[in-house]
Design a protein around this motif. Structure first.
Motif, PDB file in Angstrom:
ATOM      1  N   PRO A  84       0.820  -1.215   0.000  1.00  0.00           N
ATOM      2  CA  PRO A  84       0.000   0.000   0.000  1.00  0.00           C
ATOM      3  C   PRO A  84       0.852   1.263   0.000  1.00  0.00           C
ATOM      4  O   PRO A  84       1.885   1.325   0.664  1.00  0.00           O
ATOM      5  CB  PRO A  84      -0.770  -0.114   1.308  1.00  0.00           C
ATOM      6  N   VAL A 118      -8.220  -4.783  19.706  1.00  0.00           N
ATOM      7  CA  VAL A 118      -7.659  -4.987  18.366  1.00  0.00           C
ATOM      8  C   VAL A 118      -7.053  -6.378  18.254  1.00  0.00           C
ATOM      9  O   VAL A 118      -7.320  -7.114  17.288  1.00  0.00           O
ATOM     10  CB  VAL A 118      -6.583  -3.918  18.064  1.00  0.00           C
ATOM     11  N   LEU A 122      -8.205  -9.346  15.727  1.00  0.00           N
ATOM     12  CA  LEU A 122      -7.245  -9.914  14.778  1.00  0.00           C
ATOM     13  C   LEU A 122      -7.170 -11.435  14.962  1.00  0.00           C
ATOM     14  O   LEU A 122      -7.125 -12.194  13.983  1.00  0.00           O
ATOM     15  CB  LEU A 122      -5.862  -9.295  14.981  1.00  0.00           C
TER      16      LEU A 122
ATOM     17  N   TYR B 105      -6.332  -6.026   5.429  1.00  0.00           N
ATOM     18  CA  TYR B 105      -5.993  -7.272   4.749  1.00  0.00           C
ATOM     19  C   TYR B 105      -5.869  -7.061   3.249  1.00  0.00           C
ATOM     20  O   TYR B 105      -4.911  -7.504   2.608  1.00  0.00           O
ATOM     21  CB  TYR B 105      -7.059  -8.334   5.034  1.00  0.00           C
ATOM     22  N   LEU B 109      -1.613  -5.403   4.435  1.00  0.00           N
ATOM     23  CA  LEU B 109      -0.900  -4.961   5.621  1.00  0.00           C
ATOM     24  C   LEU B 109      -0.956  -6.107   6.632  1.00  0.00           C
ATOM     25  O   LEU B 109      -2.039  -6.616   6.925  1.00  0.00           O
ATOM     26  CB  LEU B 109      -1.579  -3.704   6.190  1.00  0.00           C
ATOM     27  N   ASP B 111      -0.809  -8.322  10.167  1.00  0.00           N
ATOM     28  CA  ASP B 111      -1.397  -8.092  11.486  1.00  0.00           C
ATOM     29  C   ASP B 111      -0.458  -7.261  12.356  1.00  0.00           C
ATOM     30  O   ASP B 111      -0.894  -6.346  13.053  1.00  0.00           O
ATOM     31  CB  ASP B 111      -1.682  -9.433  12.176  1.00  0.00           C
ATOM     32  N   PHE B 114      -0.445  -3.766  11.351  1.00  0.00           N
ATOM     33  CA  PHE B 114      -1.679  -3.123  11.794  1.00  0.00           C
ATOM     34  C   PHE B 114      -1.565  -2.749  13.271  1.00  0.00           C
ATOM     35  O   PHE B 114      -1.919  -1.626  13.655  1.00  0.00           O
ATOM     36  CB  PHE B 114      -2.867  -4.058  11.567  1.00  0.00           C
ATOM     37  N   ARG B 115      -1.045  -3.677  14.086  1.00  0.00           N
ATOM     38  CA  ARG B 115      -0.861  -3.383  15.515  1.00  0.00           C
ATOM     39  C   ARG B 115       0.085  -2.199  15.690  1.00  0.00           C
ATOM     40  O   ARG B 115      -0.149  -1.322  16.512  1.00  0.00           O
ATOM     41  CB  ARG B 115      -0.285  -4.601  16.238  1.00  0.00           C
TER      42      ARG B 115
END
Lengths: 132, 132
Positions: A84, A118, A122, B105, B109, B111, B114-115
């Motif tokens: 991304p 979160v 997940l 997802y 990206l 997990d 993301f965290r």
DNA sequence: CATCCGTTATAGTACTTATATAACAGTCGC
DNA sequence: GCGACTGTTATATAAGTACTATAACGGATG
């Protein structure tokens, strides 16, 4: 493929479809190359209009998740390769995440509790996803 | 108090106001007991209609963030005491968080990334907030 | 009382969502 | 090639939301 529309959900029907298809792709229920139902077929199943389904399919195509070609059924696209861009992250994740963090503050949810939430989501997501 | 409305933002003007006021309360810029601008005053400043501001204030009142009384200026409410109910969490955080996780997802990206993003935003938020 | 406040009422414009009907244009199997 | 499927486009209509405009109502405050 199972889809359902919620009359009481304020979100537009076509976005509910988009969201659920994205979920099912992420969960591995729908895989690259799989066919989606025809627009008329799905419209009949959900008791909605052909154009509403078509609009959902267009949105999914614009988001790069499905392929649409005249005369052929809609098909789940292969996974995107490129990572991304910062712009994608900004608009798609960072801004809405900040909004959720603000909401969490006003609900008096601590930072740690937010992190735990979160993590939990997940984890649940991972367990639900289909493995080859 | 500084507010701005973005013409290109697809979000309704009144929700942009709500969002920014929530941000400023969370950041400590606005504190319980502080007065908000009058509906006419803010409408003039932002070059929008009185009713649009009023609608934003109603939403803020419904969310429990400000107090509105006829004849008096709008006032920032004291912090809520009660912890969030499971229902509040579900509708306000869990559902939208799951949607963001699905988006992450599809942007490929991980997990962990993301965290990390969540941690980063929480940290930035903390640093920005005003301390007594 | 005058002047500030939030509040309500009414009306009109613009945009979005969803519907309905119809036709157009590729694809595929027979 | 024909027929039956596909996505696609065009047009029209109805309902809901967002925003604006103008006006009036009713509580608070000096």
């Amino acid at each position: 493929m199972f889809l359902s529309i919620n009359e009481h959900d304020p979100a537009p029907i076509y976005l509910q479809i988009v969201s659920q298809v994205k979920d099912q792709i992420a969960a591995g229920v729908l895989r690259p190359g799989d066919d989606l139902p025809g627009v008329r077929e799905l419209a009949d199943t959900l008791n909605i209009n052909l154009h509403t389904v078509h609009r959902a399919y267009q949105k999914l195509r614009d988001d790069g998740l499905i392929h649409l070609r005249l005369g052929r059924r809609a098909k789940i696209a292969p996974l995107r390769e490129s990572p991304p861009s910062q712009t994608d992250l900004e608009s798609a994740l960072i801004a809405p995440l900040n909004q959720l963090i603000t909401e969490a503050y006003h609900l008096r949810l601590s930072d740690d509790d937010f992190r735990r939430l979160v993590d939990e989501l997940l984890q649940t997501r991972k367990e639900r996803s289909t493995r080859p």
